[in-house]
Motif scaffolding. Structure first.
Motif, PDB file in Angstrom:
ATOM      1  N   THR A   1      11.821  14.074  15.616  1.00 62.56           N
ATOM      2  CA  THR A   1      11.100  14.326  14.210  1.00 62.56           C
ATOM      3  C   THR A   1      10.204  13.080  13.875  1.00 62.56           C
ATOM      4  OG1 THR A   1      13.142  15.574  13.522  1.00 62.56           O
ATOM      5  CG2 THR A   1      11.535  14.817  11.848  1.00 62.56           C
ATOM      6  N   THR A   2      10.728  11.979  14.174  1.00 57.80           N
ATOM      7  CA  THR A   2      10.234  10.724  14.007  1.00 57.80           C
ATOM      8  C   THR A   2       9.118  10.566  15.197  1.00 57.80           C
ATOM      9  OG1 THR A   2      12.150   9.373  13.160  1.00 57.80           O
ATOM     10  CG2 THR A   2      10.455   8.167  13.844  1.00 57.80           C
ATOM     11  N   THR A   3       9.185  10.750  16.173  1.00 57.30           N
ATOM     12  CA  THR A   3       7.989  10.495  17.160  1.00 57.30           C
ATOM     13  C   THR A   3       6.688  11.340  16.773  1.00 57.30           C
ATOM     14  OG1 THR A   3       9.552  10.214  18.817  1.00 57.30           O
ATOM     15  CG2 THR A   3       7.489  10.572  19.727  1.00 57.30           C
ATOM     16  N   VAL A   4       6.952  12.800  16.569  1.00 57.13           N
ATOM     17  CA  VAL A   4       6.072  13.655  16.503  1.00 57.13           C
ATOM     18  C   VAL A   4       5.187  13.456  14.731  1.00 57.13           C
ATOM     19  CG1 VAL A   4       6.737  15.460  17.880  1.00 57.13           C
ATOM     20  CG2 VAL A   4       7.225  15.702  15.352  1.00 57.13           C
ATOM     21  N   ASN A   5       6.041  13.087  14.047  1.00 59.45           N
ATOM     22  CA  ASN A   5       5.446  13.246  12.579  1.00 59.45           C
ATOM     23  C   ASN A   5       4.643  11.501  12.640  1.00 59.45           C
ATOM     24  OD1 ASN A   5       5.948  15.174  10.867  1.00 59.45           O
ATOM     25  ND2 ASN A   5       8.071  14.973  11.844  1.00 59.45           N
ATOM     26  N   LEU A   6       5.361  10.492  13.140  1.00 58.58           N
ATOM     27  CA  LEU A   6       4.761   9.339  13.255  1.00 58.58           C
ATOM     28  C   LEU A   6       3.493   9.432  13.996  1.00 58.58           C
ATOM     29  CD1 LEU A   6       4.236   6.484  12.515  1.00 58.58           C
ATOM     30  CD2 LEU A   6       5.693   5.564  14.619  1.00 58.58           C
TER      31      LEU A   6
ATOM     32  N   CYS B   1       8.216  -0.165  29.535  1.00 58.66           N
ATOM     33  CA  CYS B   1       6.778  -0.434  29.260  1.00 58.66           C
ATOM     34  C   CYS B   1       6.622  -0.642  27.703  1.00 58.66           C
ATOM     35  CB  CYS B   1       6.132   0.956  29.762  1.00 58.66           C
ATOM     36  SG  CYS B   1       6.797   2.200  28.931  1.00 58.66           S
ATOM     37  N   ALA B   2       7.726  -0.595  26.857  1.00 59.25           N
ATOM     38  CA  ALA B   2       7.228  -0.785  25.250  1.00 59.25           C
ATOM     39  C   ALA B   2       7.047  -1.918  24.875  1.00 59.25           C
ATOM     40  CB  ALA B   2       8.575  -0.032  24.535  1.00 59.25           C
ATOM     41  N   HIS B   3       6.489  -2.313  23.898  1.00 63.07           N
ATOM     42  CA  HIS B   3       6.294  -3.719  23.015  1.00 63.07           C
ATOM     43  C   HIS B   3       7.411  -3.701  22.034  1.00 63.07           C
ATOM     44  CE1 HIS B   3       2.125  -3.163  24.433  1.00 63.07           C
ATOM     45  NE2 HIS B   3       2.155  -4.277  24.684  1.00 63.07           N
ATOM     46  N   GLY B   4       7.757  -2.676  21.601  1.00 66.19           N
ATOM     47  CA  GLY B   4       8.800  -2.476  20.531  1.00 66.19           C
ATOM     48  C   GLY B   4       9.555  -1.247  20.709  1.00 66.19           C
ATOM     49  N   VAL B   5      10.776  -1.074  19.945  1.00 68.32           N
ATOM     50  CA  VAL B   5      11.688   0.168  19.868  1.00 68.32           C
ATOM     51  C   VAL B   5      11.836   0.156  18.328  1.00 68.32           C
ATOM     52  CG1 VAL B   5      13.902   1.061  20.442  1.00 68.32           C
ATOM     53  CG2 VAL B   5      12.853  -0.824  21.694  1.00 68.32           C
ATOM     54  N   ILE B   6      11.510   1.453  18.275  1.00 68.46           N
ATOM     55  CA  ILE B   6      11.801   1.974  16.670  1.00 68.46           C
ATOM     56  C   ILE B   6      13.054   2.751  16.621  1.00 68.46           C
ATOM     57  CG2 ILE B   6      11.040   3.615  14.858  1.00 68.46           C
ATOM     58  CD1 ILE B   6       8.213   3.258  16.089  1.00 68.46           C
ATOM     59  N   VAL B   7      14.051   2.709  15.829  1.00 68.23           N
ATOM     60  CA  VAL B   7      15.352   3.081  15.950  1.00 68.23           C
ATOM     61  C   VAL B   7      15.827   3.778  14.672  1.00 68.23           C
ATOM     62  CG1 VAL B   7      17.848   2.509  16.248  1.00 68.23           C
ATOM     63  CG2 VAL B   7      16.244   1.090  17.353  1.00 68.23           C
ATOM     64  N   PRO B   8      15.582   5.189  14.739  1.00 72.44           N
ATOM     65  CA  PRO B   8      15.894   6.094  13.759  1.00 72.44           C
ATOM     66  C   PRO B   8      17.341   5.901  13.524  1.00 72.44           C
ATOM     67  CG  PRO B   8      14.849   7.573  15.505  1.00 72.44           C
ATOM     68  CD  PRO B   8      15.121   5.818  15.896  1.00 72.44           C
ATOM     69  N   MET B   9      17.826   5.993  12.193  1.00 73.54           N
ATOM     70  CA  MET B   9      19.392   5.928  12.082  1.00 73.54           C
ATOM     71  C   MET B   9      19.660   6.598  10.839  1.00 73.54           C
ATOM     72  SD  MET B   9      20.121   1.802  12.262  1.00 73.54           S
ATOM     73  CE  MET B   9      21.776   2.492  11.939  1.00 73.54           C
ATOM     74  N   GLN B  10      20.383   7.631  10.637  1.00 71.21           N
ATOM     75  CA  GLN B  10      21.321   7.862   9.586  1.00 71.21           C
ATOM     76  C   GLN B  10      22.038   7.024   8.890  1.00 71.21           C
ATOM     77  OE1 GLN B  10      21.730  11.858  11.759  1.00 71.21           O
ATOM     78  NE2 GLN B  10      22.132  12.293   9.799  1.00 71.21           N
ATOM     79  N   CYS B  11      22.189   6.782   7.601  1.00 70.24           N
ATOM     80  CA  CYS B  11      23.158   5.868   6.926  1.00 70.24           C
ATOM     81  C   CYS B  11      24.452   6.457   6.837  1.00 70.24           C
ATOM     82  CB  CYS B  11      22.498   5.521   5.769  1.00 70.24           C
ATOM     83  SG  CYS B  11      20.847   4.498   5.735  1.00 70.24           S
TER      84      CYS B  11
ATOM     85  N   VAL C   1      10.649   5.500  20.770  1.00 71.61           N
ATOM     86  CA  VAL C   1      11.646   5.979  19.586  1.00 71.61           C
ATOM     87  C   VAL C   1      12.968   6.535  20.298  1.00 71.61           C
ATOM     88  CG1 VAL C   1      12.062   7.555  17.636  1.00 71.61           C
ATOM     89  CG2 VAL C   1       9.607   6.928  18.515  1.00 71.61           C
ATOM     90  N   ALA C   2      14.025   5.410  20.072  1.00 68.95           N
ATOM     91  CA  ALA C   2      15.202   5.473  21.072  1.00 68.95           C
ATOM     92  C   ALA C   2      16.435   5.066  20.072  1.00 68.95           C
ATOM     93  CB  ALA C   2      15.366   4.453  21.934  1.00 68.95           C
ATOM     94  N   ASN C   3      17.296   5.964  20.304  1.00 68.13           N
ATOM     95  CA  ASN C   3      18.707   5.973  20.015  1.00 68.13           C
ATOM     96  C   ASN C   3      19.610   6.839  20.729  1.00 68.13           C
ATOM     97  OD1 ASN C   3      21.371   6.053  18.337  1.00 68.13           O
ATOM     98  ND2 ASN C   3      20.372   5.727  16.421  1.00 68.13           N
ATOM     99  N   GLN C   4      20.611   6.151  21.410  1.00 65.61           N
ATOM    100  CA  GLN C   4      21.623   7.127  22.355  1.00 65.61           C
ATOM    101  C   GLN C   4      22.179   7.975  21.793  1.00 65.61           C
ATOM    102  OE1 GLN C   4      22.178   4.170  21.094  1.00 65.61           O
ATOM    103  NE2 GLN C   4      24.336   3.556  21.317  1.00 65.61           N
ATOM    104  N   LYS C   5      22.429   7.962  20.320  1.00 64.18           N
ATOM    105  CA  LYS C   5      23.162   9.257  19.778  1.00 64.18           C
ATOM    106  C   LYS C   5      22.239  10.533  19.535  1.00 64.18           C
ATOM    107  CE  LYS C   5      25.754   9.164  15.687  1.00 64.18           C
ATOM    108  NZ  LYS C   5      26.421   8.800  14.845  1.00 64.18           N
ATOM    109  N   GLY C   6      22.939  11.275  19.812  1.00 60.20           N
ATOM    110  CA  GLY C   6      22.101  12.757  19.586  1.00 60.20           C
ATOM    111  C   GLY C   6      21.920  13.080  18.127  1.00 60.20           C
ATOM    112  N   GLY C   7      20.651  13.874  18.014  1.00 58.25           N
ATOM    113  CA  GLY C   7      20.301  14.412  16.721  1.00 58.25           C
ATOM    114  C   GLY C   7      20.384  13.500  15.413  1.00 58.25           C
ATOM    115  N   VAL C   8      19.861  12.289  15.767  1.00 60.69           N
ATOM    116  CA  VAL C   8      19.557  11.440  14.768  1.00 60.69           C
ATOM    117  C   VAL C   8      18.135  11.568  14.092  1.00 60.69           C
ATOM    118  CG1 VAL C   8      21.367   9.890  15.360  1.00 60.69           C
ATOM    119  CG2 VAL C   8      19.124   9.441  16.234  1.00 60.69           C
TER     120      VAL C   8
END
Ligand code: ATP
Ligand code: MG
Length: 261
Positions: free
Chosen positions: A18-23, A145-155, A7-14
């Motif tokens: 929250t996404t990692t623990v709830n997923l 090591c990942a197969h995929g990246v989940i990118v949380p973003m605010q619109c 779960v990645a996004n170089q922006k802080g606080g996005v």
């Protein structure tokens, strides 16, 4: 073998943590075996899973420095177990900030996590990695090591600009270090449908990235923000809240996506 997602996004606080623990909690709730890896020296995902980062005997730091295995360093949270929604936790704390410097002269240092997780791949269906807000050596270890990246973003207006840097990094890692890596999807988080701009950016995302945008949308929901102070993911803290329900839906969407990968 576990499917591994950063779960990645170089922006802080996005909303990465929250996404990692709830997923993680959502996947556990629908019967998946999950390991949550905290790759951020802030240790928020560790605390948000009910594990005190100051009390960790072994952490991801020891794993990266090869002084412990994942099997030795992973822990469970009593709080999650009591709620019947348990996942394993490879925790982090401030010590991790030193790893970057200590690994400077080490060969293949970006592959340390991959090697370590290889040994526990059969124990899990999903391994989720909470990345820090940077494109650092730590994040690189996650991407390798990942197969995929989940990118949380605010619109929001600048959302797309930051995305270009992340997409470039992912392309480079894909080309040079990890052929398995793909952006699995963009997750719209903290969404407020009453705000016209958010609706517009959401539409732009769908036009530009098509089915790379997850169907599930995570609403702005105060229960999700309150949950960490109780050391719980929102999914466990208040299962009936809109935010919790959205994350359980997202977990189901992830299970389906993985079947088609
Ligand atoms: P960092 O870059 O510092 O690691 P992050 O990307 O991990 O931050 P979070 O810590 O998950 O972001 O979220 C930032 C803040 O927004 C937190 O206070 C969190 O509780 C809150 N938050 C996240 N998602 C939601 C949501 N859907 N509704 C309301 N508040 C949210
Ligand atoms: Mg975070």
């Amino acid at each position: 073998m576990a499917k591994i997602f950063c779960v990645a996004n170089q922006k802080g606080g996005v909303g990465k943590t929250t996404t990692t623990v709830n997923l993680a909690a959502g996947l556990a709730k629908v019967g998946q075996r999950v390991l949550m890896v905290d790759l951020d020296p802030q240790g928020n995902a560790t605390m948000g899973s009910g594990v005190d980062k100051r009390q960790l005997e072994l952490s991801i730091y020891d794993v990266l420095l090869e002084s412990a295995t994942v099997a030795e360093a992973r822990v469970k949270s009593d709080k999650l177990a009591a709620a019947g929604c348990s996942y394993d936790i490879l925790g982090a704390n401030r010590e991790l900030a030193g790893a970057e410097v200590e690994l400077v002269d080490v060969e293949r240092r970006e592959k340390r996590l991959k090697q370590a997780l290889g040994a526990v791949g059969d124990d899990y269906d999903f391994i989720l990695i909470d990345c820090p807000p940077s494109l650092s050596m730590l994040t690189l270890n996650g991407l390798c090591c990942a197969h995929g990246v989940i990118v949380p973003m605010q619109c929001e207006y600048f959302a797309l600009e930051g995305l270009a840097d992340l997409v470039n990094t992912i392309k480079q890692v894909h080309a040079n270090l990890n052929r398995d890596l793909a952006i699995i999807g963009l997750l719209r988080v903290m969404f407020d449908p009453r705000i016209m701009l958010q609706q517009q950016v959401s539409e732009q995302l769908k036009t530009r990235f098509g089915n790379k945008v997850f169907d599930t949308v995570i609403p702005r929901n105060v229960r999700l923000a309150e949950a960490p102070s109780y050391g719980l993911p929102g999914v466990v803290f208040d299962p009936s809240s809109k935010g919790a329900q959205a994350f359980v839906n997202f977990a189901q969407e992830m299970v389906l996506r993985v079947e088609t990968m």
